[in-house]
Design a protein around this motif. Sequence first.
Motif, PDB file in Angstrom:
ATOM      1  N   GLY A   8       0.767  -1.231   0.000  1.00  0.00           N
ATOM      2  CA  GLY A   8       0.000   0.000   0.000  1.00  0.00           C
ATOM      3  C   GLY A   8       0.797   1.279   0.000  1.00  0.00           C
ATOM      4  N   GLY A   9       2.111   1.183   0.046  1.00  0.00           N
ATOM      5  CA  GLY A   9       2.913   2.393   0.010  1.00  0.00           C
ATOM      6  C   GLY A   9       2.839   3.066  -1.349  1.00  0.00           C
ATOM      7  N   GLY A  10       3.381   4.277  -1.413  1.00  0.00           N
ATOM      8  CA  GLY A  10       3.389   4.998  -2.681  1.00  0.00           C
ATOM      9  C   GLY A  10       3.707   6.458  -2.483  1.00  0.00           C
ATOM     10  N   LEU A  11       3.400   7.223  -3.517  1.00  0.00           N
ATOM     11  CA  LEU A  11       3.664   8.663  -3.531  1.00  0.00           C
ATOM     12  C   LEU A  11       2.342   9.408  -3.387  1.00  0.00           C
ATOM     13  N   VAL A  12       2.316  10.379  -2.492  1.00  0.00           N
ATOM     14  CA  VAL A  12       1.103  11.156  -2.275  1.00  0.00           C
ATOM     15  C   VAL A  12       1.489  12.597  -1.976  1.00  0.00           C
ATOM     16  N   GLN A  13       0.618  13.512  -2.306  1.00  0.00           N
ATOM     17  CA  GLN A  13       0.889  14.916  -2.020  1.00  0.00           C
ATOM     18  C   GLN A  13       0.581  15.228  -0.552  1.00  0.00           C
ATOM     19  N   ALA A  14       1.233  16.233  -0.050  1.00  0.00           N
ATOM     20  CA  ALA A  14       0.972  16.681   1.316  1.00  0.00           C
ATOM     21  C   ALA A  14      -0.509  17.011   1.479  1.00  0.00           C
ATOM     22  N   GLY A  15      -1.053  16.586   2.606  1.00  0.00           N
ATOM     23  CA  GLY A  15      -2.466  16.773   2.860  1.00  0.00           C
ATOM     24  C   GLY A  15      -3.330  15.612   2.420  1.00  0.00           C
ATOM     25  N   GLY A  16      -2.733  14.704   1.669  1.00  0.00           N
ATOM     26  CA  GLY A  16      -3.469  13.554   1.161  1.00  0.00           C
ATOM     27  C   GLY A  16      -3.508  12.396   2.133  1.00  0.00           C
ATOM     28  N   SER A  17      -4.053  11.284   1.660  1.00  0.00           N
ATOM     29  CA  SER A  17      -4.228  10.089   2.489  1.00  0.00           C
ATOM     30  C   SER A  17      -3.662   8.868   1.797  1.00  0.00           C
ATOM     31  N   LEU A  18      -3.300   7.904   2.612  1.00  0.00           N
ATOM     32  CA  LEU A  18      -2.772   6.645   2.099  1.00  0.00           C
ATOM     33  C   LEU A  18      -3.066   5.565   3.126  1.00  0.00           C
ATOM     34  N   GLY A  19      -3.365   4.365   2.655  1.00  0.00           N
ATOM     35  CA  GLY A  19      -3.605   3.253   3.563  1.00  0.00           C
ATOM     36  C   GLY A  19      -2.604   2.145   3.353  1.00  0.00           C
ATOM     37  N   LEU A  20      -2.067   1.637   4.438  1.00  0.00           N
ATOM     38  CA  LEU A  20      -1.135   0.518   4.396  1.00  0.00           C
ATOM     39  C   LEU A  20      -1.803  -0.732   4.953  1.00  0.00           C
ATOM     40  N   SER A  21      -1.381  -1.872   4.446  1.00  0.00           N
ATOM     41  CA  SER A  21      -1.851  -3.160   4.950  1.00  0.00           C
ATOM     42  C   SER A  21      -0.662  -4.030   5.289  1.00  0.00           C
TER      43      SER A  21
END
Length: 123
Positions: A8-21
């Motif tokens: 679930g990792g990756g690149l995201v902009q500041a203020g965004g969301s990401l989910g890891l498993s």
Amino acid sequence: QVQLVESGGGLVQAGGSLGLSCAASGRTFSSLAMGWFRQAPGKEREFVAAISRTGGSTYYADSVKGRFTISRDNAKNTVYLQMNILKPEDTAVYYCAATFGSIETVRYGSTYWGQGTQVTVSS
């Protein structure tokens, strides 16, 4: 033996969301307290969050409190980390960890570790 595999990792902009498993092998998942750690380039690995065997107790590092949520699904042998309001300083390799001890032992006594997944937050 317990094997942990993060995704679930990756690149995201500041203020965004990401989910890891983090998927765990074996039939002992419900006996494991679980946690997430991270390591930024040039820095030591640091604790992020932990969750008890049943999911009834959680605790977080001050730096992520209110932004990150750890949860687990014992039927799926999986622990999650939902990360919201991401900041560039959250950039790191994130590791899943596990212990047959209590939630209190996750932070300093985790026995099993995943290989890590990269999270990059751009400004």
